[in-house]
Design an enzyme around this catalytic site. Structure first.
Site, PDB file in Angstrom:
ATOM      1  CG  ASN B 107      -1.871   0.960   1.102  1.00  0.00           C
ATOM      2  OD1 ASN B 107      -1.697   2.080   0.614  1.00  0.00           O
ATOM      3  ND2 ASN B 107      -3.035   0.827   2.213  1.00  0.00           N
ATOM      4  CB  CYS B 169      -4.730   4.909   5.803  1.00  0.00           C
ATOM      5  SG  CYS B 169      -6.781   4.698   6.458  1.00  0.00           S
ATOM      6  CG  ASN B 194      -9.529   4.646   0.926  1.00  0.00           C
ATOM      7  OD1 ASN B 194     -10.424   4.888   0.183  1.00  0.00           O
ATOM      8  ND2 ASN B 194      -8.183   4.720   0.508  1.00  0.00           N
TER       9      ASN B 194
END
Lengths: 310, 310
Positions: B107, B169, B194
């Protein structure tokens, strides 16, 4: 329904003028203990250096004059009424004071159980301010002169039905301090503070300084799933305005109770010591999510190093 | 008067439905780049995994189907318009995406300079959620299944006139992550996220989840004297509500700009990169105040240890 509710009082104190004898200050504190007991509290949290004015605001070169601000024994003759009242009422308390001991002079906090026994002791590690007189300041902040760095570490105790830790004043700004308590599963962090409302070096809007106070306690609470009880000595003390905003913060980082005066004032909350359990088991499940191999810089350097990316 | 002002846009994005091709999403992002340029911005911050729906909400067992969500090259044919537009406008951008590389699946976030060159890369370290399908959840959070733990560390780059770091995040909740950037003198932290508005496991009031989002970014900013730009993918995406509240936070931990919609929306602030200098030199003067000898537990244990006081 949890049965682990501890009703806790933050006992904010208004100014303690230098001219006041200990007996007068201790009488105010005994009164706060009695009020808290009448409101069903099991634990009362007093501020940092609660027994005297915040003396690091002055350069005091005379050692005898300086010694007046420290306690050589705890309890001592003047503080004994606190212990006696606690025992009489069956109520615990947390007290900050200047400690003179064989191994140094410390900015100390103790936890006293409902039997009047000292069950935990913490000596302040993050001493703010400076060691030499600074003429450019409106008032001094000589904690680095008057205290040694705490030598007992950041510890947590299983006591009085909870898992309890202590920090003092400037420690609350440091996530490292909260995390070392969090890594011991802390459920309740007790913090006394003496923070001037205005910055003696530069202009900082007072609302911003109060924001920092609450922000760091709220973040420390949430990031470790713990209650935080932050208690000020407040008001105009010997010419310097001290911030209040004593607060009890939930393990979600929300403010459960907050002082509305700058005087002696109790704030009370029913602290469910299981309230942080969901946080500890999920978002801050340390065992599942922490990545210590990427944290090494936190202990490998004290100050700033050059950017590692360039 | 500082001359180190960088005008930064957080480019919050509304939902990116699974059915949308990359071309459609990239066209939205190009439009946001053009809007930001028209408002005088030098840097645009896009969310985490900006190019697709937040796919860890589903168990996807078919490897070919799963591979659709990753980028094998950056820029690739579909993302090239972002780089071309940046170069044309002379504007930098930060982009989060799922990266498939020789050493794993990550990610990832990159920073692209106004010449369209990738100047910095970060791979998410604090992967939240779980690795196995969990029937008890309303929706999955399989980041631990779909991504490897980032292997590039928490780094800061001297680039584009600033000292810039990136988190992704869930990293923003961890003070350790912010501190490792702070110890490199970071001035601007870029964060895409998110985050579901509702907890898929248990009831948590949405206002509390948004409070946690802002609280951790504000604390991370203040405790390291850095700007923080947190940018959400927001709104109802493939059946799951995602929180917005994208925010630009000052080095004092105050919110300078905050999104007011759950859609594509720019938030803009003039970030004086010297604004944290006073904090870095005083209250968070690390060299003067940190006490690493008392922080060792932070790296010596991953999970919780028994209380040290008892």
């Amino acid at each position: 329904m949890s049965t682990r509710i501890m009703t806790v009082a933050g006992a904010q104190m208004g100014p303690v003028p230098r001219s006041d004898p200990r007996s007068r200050t201790v009488a105010r504190m005994v009164d706060l203990l009695r009020q808290a007991h009448a409101r069903g509290c099991q634990l009362v949290v007093f501020p940092e250096l609660a027994l005297t004015t915040f003396f690091p605001r002055w350069l005091i070169e005379d050692e005898e004059e300086l010694a007046e601000f420290y306690e050589a024994s705890m309890p001592g003759p003047e503080t004994m009424p606190l212990f006696e009242t606690a025992r009489e009422l069956g109520i615990g308390f947390h007290l900050g004071y200047a400690e003179i001991a064989e191994d140094g002079r410390f900015n100390t906090a103790i936890l006293v159980d409902p039997d009047g026994r000292i069950v935990a002791r913490y000596r302040k590690i993050h001493l703010p301010g400076h060691a030499e007189n600074d003429q450019a300041r409106e008032f001094q902040h000589l904690e680095k002169r008057y205290f040694d760095v705490g030598n007992l570490g950041f510890r947590v105790w299983d006591t009085m039905g909870g898992r309890i830790g202590m920090l003092i004043c400037n420690d609350r700004r440091w996530p490292e301090a909260f995390r070392v308590l969090g890594l011991q599963g802390v459920e309740l962090v007790l913090i006394g503070y003496n923070t001037p409302t205005l910055n003696g070096q530069t202009f900082e809007p007072p609302h911003l300084r109060i924001h920092h106070n609450l922000l760091t306690m709220q973040a420390g609470a949430y990031q470790n799933g713990t209650w935080v009880v932050g208690v000020a000595k407040a008001g105009l003390e010997d010419g310097v305005h001290m911030m209040g905003s004593s607060a009890i913060v939930t393990p979600n980082g929300e403010i459960a109770a907050q002082a509305s005066t700058l005087d002696d004032e109790l704030i009370v909350a029913d602290c469910d010591l299981d309230a942080g359990a969901y946080i500890k088991a999920n978002v801050f499940n340390f065992a599942a999510h922490r990545r210590t191999e990427h944290y090494r810089l936190i202990v490998e350097t004290t100050g700033v190093v050059p950017p590692l990316g360039t």
